[in-house]
Enzyme design. Structure first.
Site, short mmCIF file in Angstrom:
data_model
loop_
_atom_site.label_atom_id
_atom_site.label_comp_id
_atom_site.label_asym_id
_atom_site.label_seq_id
_atom_site.Cartn_x
_atom_site.Cartn_y
_atom_site.Cartn_z
N HIS A 203 0.83 -1.21 0.00
CA HIS A 203 0.00 0.00 0.00
C HIS A 203 0.86 1.27 0.00
CE1 HIS A 203 -4.07 1.65 0.48
NE2 HIS A 203 -3.48 2.65 1.09
N HIS B 137 -2.41 -3.29 4.95
CA HIS B 137 -1.63 -2.36 5.79
C HIS B 137 -2.23 -2.33 7.19
CE1 HIS B 137 -4.68 -0.09 3.61
NE2 HIS B 137 -4.51 1.01 4.32
N ASP C 81 2.07 1.81 3.64
CA ASP C 81 1.12 2.93 3.72
C ASP C 81 1.84 4.26 3.81
OD1 ASP C 81 -1.25 4.29 3.66
OD2 ASP C 81 -1.86 3.81 5.70
N HIS D 298 -9.22 -1.80 6.36
CA HIS D 298 -9.99 -0.74 7.01
C HIS D 298 -11.31 -1.22 7.59
CE1 HIS D 298 -7.92 3.15 6.50
NE2 HIS D 298 -7.34 2.58 5.45
N ASP E 183 0.08 5.65 -0.92
CA ASP E 183 -0.90 6.66 -1.31
C ASP E 183 -0.31 7.77 -2.17
OD1 ASP E 183 -3.48 5.92 -0.11
OD2 ASP E 183 -2.42 6.08 1.79
N HIS F 38 -13.03 3.24 3.78
CA HIS F 38 -11.88 3.88 4.41
C HIS F 38 -12.23 4.09 5.88
CE1 HIS F 38 -8.90 7.28 5.08
NE2 HIS F 38 -8.16 6.23 4.77
N GLU G 137 -9.11 2.23 -2.89
CA GLU G 137 -9.26 2.32 -1.44
C GLU G 137 -10.52 3.13 -1.12
OE1 GLU G 137 -6.60 3.13 2.55
OE2 GLU G 137 -6.04 4.18 0.71
#
Length: 392
Positions: free
Chosen positions: A23, A216, A320, A195, A25, A154, A127
């Site tokens: 993961h 993650h 992450d 999540h 972002d 999320h 995500e």
């Protein structure tokens, strides 16, 4: 051996078995960057971003061989269906802008193809299922566009799935949510429970015909953030064939920091959305004093515990990185070899490291693909919207 000797061993192992990171972002960072505003060329991944954590030079330094890039958006973002497509497009533009670096990866076998070409396998994860807007059809469009993993929510509970960091409403998944899982299984698309509420992860394990990922997440027993996985979930990964990928998010790593952050978070541990997470942390420190620091060694503690609980065949790494604070020693993507060196010092063999680095993730992904191939022989595509799936 001293630290430099362990690092040399780690680098040699990663040369054979580069990191498959679960993961990152970066697409959202590019979108939010005030000078780039989503323009991949303007962001310029070829240079080191000292204020950031991910760029091409440090991906190479970190021996990253594959990356799940996140098409992330906050649950409250306007136009969620459009935003999801824009973020998938950002990842596709990253691949197109740097064809000498990123190999568009749509199956586990593409990892091997990328390695043969000296490139990084570029995978896409969506995500947040908010972009589905409570319909099944967009899922197939995302898959056609290259997405191979779905994180159903999320930080907020949706109309069909409970988040780890919000009030539950569905005891996990609603009937429509379970249909989403089924359609992902049919497509050969990974369902990622990172999540989800603990009960939602348990339901996912009950319902899914394919291995699940926690891309993650850390061990709840070491840090009691609700985003981390409890022992019963970790143990079930053995039968499911799934994988938990240790994350570097400081509040999911350090119990001391977790306790400190509770004073500024809602009851569910949700972090307020911030355009500059590092500045946000500094602002909290002006009220509460210096924050405890998470460390690379604590991340290694989680990996040791995950292996002890889930088994060596069911653990990976999902950093992450998101442009925010990171543990000491893991400040950017170039630091993966230092974590591997720490694990080697703790007694992990080279064969163990190869599993954690990429072998477990690739094995689980191949199993997801195989399930999809079989289901498509007998199961028609799921259709409809949430109103077509009444009941529990």
């Amino acid at each position: 051996m001293d630290d430099s000797d362990w690092l040399t061993r780690a680098l040699a192992t990663l040369q054979r078995a580069p990191v498959f990171d679960g993961h990152n972002d970066l697409p959202w960072v590019i979108r939010q960057d005030p000078s780039a505003r989503g323009d991949v060329f303007a962001y310029d991944l070829t240079r080191v971003h000292e204020r950031g954590d991910t760029d091409i030079p440090r991906l190479r330094e970190g021996r990253v061989g594959a990356q799940f890039w996140s098409a992330f958006q906050p649950t409250s973002a306007p136009n969620p269906a459009r935003t999801t497509l824009e973020l998938i497009d950002t990842i596709l533009r990253m691949e197109a802008a740097h064809p000498d670096v990123f190999h568009p990866a749509r199956s586990a076998d593409d990892f091997t193809h990328a390695q043969a070409a000296g490139k990084i396998a570029s995978f896409i994860v969506v995500e947040g299922g908010v972009g589905l807007e409570n319909a099944l059809a967009p899922l197939r469009i995302w898959y056609a566009a290259g997405a191979r993993m779905l994180i159903p929510c999320h930080n907020e509970t949706l109309d069909w799935v409970d988040s780890a960091t919000d009030a539950p409403r569905h005891n996990g998944f609603s009937a429509f949510g379970r249909a989403i899982i089924g359609e992902c299984n049919r497509l050969g698309m990974i369902v990622d429970g990172a999540h989800l509420s603990h009960d939602a992860i348990r339901m996912l394990l009950d319902v899914s015909a394919a291995p699940v990922f926690l891309s993650h997440s850390n061990a709840f027993s070491l840090c009691d953030h609700p985003r981390n996985a409890p022992d019963d979930v970790l143990k079930r990964l053995k039968d499911n064939g799934g994988i938990v990928m240790a994350t570097f998010v400081p509040g999911f790593v350090s119990q001391g920091l977790r306790d400190w952050l509770k004073r500024s978070r809602d009851p569910y541990g949700k972090a307020p959305l911030a355009s500059d997470p590092k500045a946000q942390l500094k602002e909290i420190e002006t009220r509460q004093g210096p924050a405890p620091k998470a460390t690379l060694r604590e991340v290694a503690d989680h990996i040791v515990y995950l292996v002890e609980t889930a088994g060596i065949d069911h653990v990976g790494v999902g950093s992450d990185f998101f442009g925010g604070p990171q543990p000491q020693g893991l400040e950017h993507v170039g630091r993966f070899p230092h974590l591997i060196a720490e694990l080697m010092q703790r007694g992990f063999s080279e064969a163990d490291i190869e599993k954690i680095s990429n072998g477990n993730a690739l094995r689980a992904m191949r199993a997801v693909e195989t399930v999809g191939e079989k289901l498509r022989e007998t199961r028609k595509p799921g259709v409809g919207r949430i109103e077509d799936y009444p009941g529990a």
